[in-house]
Structures are given as structure tokens and as C-alpha cells.
Design a protein around this motif. Sequence first.
Motif, PDB file in Angstrom:
ATOM      1  N   VAL A  15      43.706  32.025  32.683  1.00 49.73           N
ATOM      2  CA  VAL A  15      42.575  33.076  32.986  1.00 49.73           C
ATOM      3  C   VAL A  15      43.419  34.043  33.863  1.00 49.73           C
ATOM      4  O   VAL A  15      42.873  35.297  33.820  1.00 49.73           O
ATOM      5  CB  VAL A  15      41.362  32.355  33.641  1.00 49.73           C
ATOM      6  N   CYS A  16      44.132  33.681  34.824  1.00 53.50           N
ATOM      7  CA  CYS A  16      44.535  34.730  35.955  1.00 53.50           C
ATOM      8  C   CYS A  16      45.516  35.462  35.142  1.00 53.50           C
ATOM      9  O   CYS A  16      45.597  36.739  35.496  1.00 53.50           O
ATOM     10  CB  CYS A  16      45.379  33.935  36.988  1.00 53.50           C
ATOM     11  N   THR A  20      45.066  39.583  34.823  1.00 55.19           N
ATOM     12  CA  THR A  20      45.850  40.531  35.230  1.00 55.19           C
ATOM     13  C   THR A  20      46.520  41.413  34.308  1.00 55.19           C
ATOM     14  O   THR A  20      46.560  42.736  34.514  1.00 55.19           O
ATOM     15  CB  THR A  20      47.271  39.784  35.846  1.00 55.19           C
ATOM     16  N   ILE A  21      46.911  41.023  32.934  1.00 52.92           N
ATOM     17  CA  ILE A  21      47.219  41.858  31.933  1.00 52.92           C
ATOM     18  C   ILE A  21      46.273  42.959  31.488  1.00 52.92           C
ATOM     19  O   ILE A  21      46.310  43.968  31.384  1.00 52.92           O
ATOM     20  CB  ILE A  21      47.641  40.861  30.649  1.00 52.92           C
ATOM     21  N   SER A  22      44.836  42.177  31.533  1.00 50.91           N
ATOM     22  CA  SER A  22      43.893  43.289  31.016  1.00 50.91           C
ATOM     23  C   SER A  22      43.702  44.461  32.188  1.00 50.91           C
ATOM     24  O   SER A  22      43.252  45.574  31.788  1.00 50.91           O
ATOM     25  CB  SER A  22      42.520  42.389  30.947  1.00 50.91           C
ATOM     26  N   PHE A  23      43.736  44.247  33.515  1.00 46.49           N
ATOM     27  CA  PHE A  23      43.535  44.798  34.274  1.00 46.49           C
ATOM     28  C   PHE A  23      44.534  46.049  34.224  1.00 46.49           C
ATOM     29  O   PHE A  23      44.080  47.409  34.517  1.00 46.49           O
ATOM     30  CB  PHE A  23      43.804  44.097  35.675  1.00 46.49           C
ATOM     31  N   PHE A  24      45.694  45.708  34.048  1.00 45.26           N
ATOM     32  CA  PHE A  24      46.892  46.803  34.129  1.00 45.26           C
ATOM     33  C   PHE A  24      46.769  47.408  32.887  1.00 45.26           C
ATOM     34  O   PHE A  24      47.288  48.788  32.857  1.00 45.26           O
ATOM     35  CB  PHE A  24      48.406  46.155  34.337  1.00 45.26           C
ATOM     36  N   LEU A  25      46.579  46.886  31.672  1.00 47.13           N
ATOM     37  CA  LEU A  25      46.052  47.643  30.477  1.00 47.13           C
ATOM     38  C   LEU A  25      45.094  48.552  30.601  1.00 47.13           C
ATOM     39  O   LEU A  25      45.100  49.714  30.182  1.00 47.13           O
ATOM     40  CB  LEU A  25      45.856  46.856  29.196  1.00 47.13           C
ATOM     41  N   GLY A  51      39.291  47.488  23.764  1.00 53.84           N
ATOM     42  CA  GLY A  51      37.859  46.815  24.151  1.00 53.84           C
ATOM     43  C   GLY A  51      37.366  45.674  23.473  1.00 53.84           C
ATOM     44  O   GLY A  51      37.202  44.711  23.920  1.00 53.84           O
ATOM     45  N   MET A  52      38.020  45.673  22.179  1.00 54.62           N
ATOM     46  CA  MET A  52      37.673  44.619  21.121  1.00 54.62           C
ATOM     47  C   MET A  52      38.618  43.422  21.463  1.00 54.62           C
ATOM     48  O   MET A  52      38.135  42.147  21.605  1.00 54.62           O
ATOM     49  CB  MET A  52      37.778  45.037  19.482  1.00 54.62           C
ATOM     50  N   ASN A  53      39.872  43.753  21.870  1.00 55.20           N
ATOM     51  CA  ASN A  53      40.753  42.596  22.309  1.00 55.20           C
ATOM     52  C   ASN A  53      40.261  42.034  23.750  1.00 55.20           C
ATOM     53  O   ASN A  53      40.457  40.521  23.779  1.00 55.20           O
ATOM     54  CB  ASN A  53      42.232  43.057  22.556  1.00 55.20           C
ATOM     55  N   GLU A  54      39.928  42.822  24.454  1.00 51.20           N
ATOM     56  CA  GLU A  54      39.298  42.063  25.599  1.00 51.20           C
ATOM     57  C   GLU A  54      38.311  41.187  25.437  1.00 51.20           C
ATOM     58  O   GLU A  54      37.840  40.200  26.037  1.00 51.20           O
ATOM     59  CB  GLU A  54      38.705  43.225  26.632  1.00 51.20           C
ATOM     60  N   LEU A  55      37.294  41.587  24.516  1.00 51.18           N
ATOM     61  CA  LEU A  55      36.054  40.922  24.128  1.00 51.18           C
ATOM     62  C   LEU A  55      36.203  39.818  23.701  1.00 51.18           C
ATOM     63  O   LEU A  55      35.717  38.504  23.928  1.00 51.18           O
ATOM     64  CB  LEU A  55      35.016  41.864  23.365  1.00 51.18           C
TER      65      LEU A  55
END
Length: 90
Positions: A15-16, A20-25, A51-55
Amino acid sequence: MGLRINMVWATIGVVCCWGTISFFLCLFETETFSTIWTGQGIFRFDTLHLGMNELIGSLILDVFILSIPLPIILRLNMPIKRRIEIIFIL
């Protein structure tokens, strides 16, 4: 018991890393930061796919995290109806 604790720590690590990867993307999604609120500029990634990948990633992690306590709840010494009620409280 040791396997469950290791699984919880591994989940925290996943999860961390995912967060982190999502934040920097999202942070480096555009050429300039003002592009995010003005819409003027170049987007490096397709925002719909990002957005779909994050979802999808968030849903998979949520289901996995919510399934961690299920074996413990199912072993409780109480009627099955009560155990199912406890599962739906989660």
C-alpha cells in the motif's frame, strides 16, 4: 500467527509503494503544475487511463485488506448467522 503478521506487514508495504507511485504519477502528470488547474499545456499521460488504473488498484487493495480478518472471524465460537453479521460490519 506469524504468517498473518508477515502478510499484514507485506500489505502495508504494498500500500505504501502503491500510494507513493500514484502520488508521483499525479505530481508529474503535466509539464507545468499550472496545467492541472488551467488546462493549458501538455499532459504526459492519458488522464482517463491514469484514473482508471488508480481506481482498479485501489479497489483490489481495498478488497484484499478487508479480506485479511475473515479467517479469524470465521473461526469464532458463535453461530454462523452472528459471524456473517460481523463480516458485514467490516
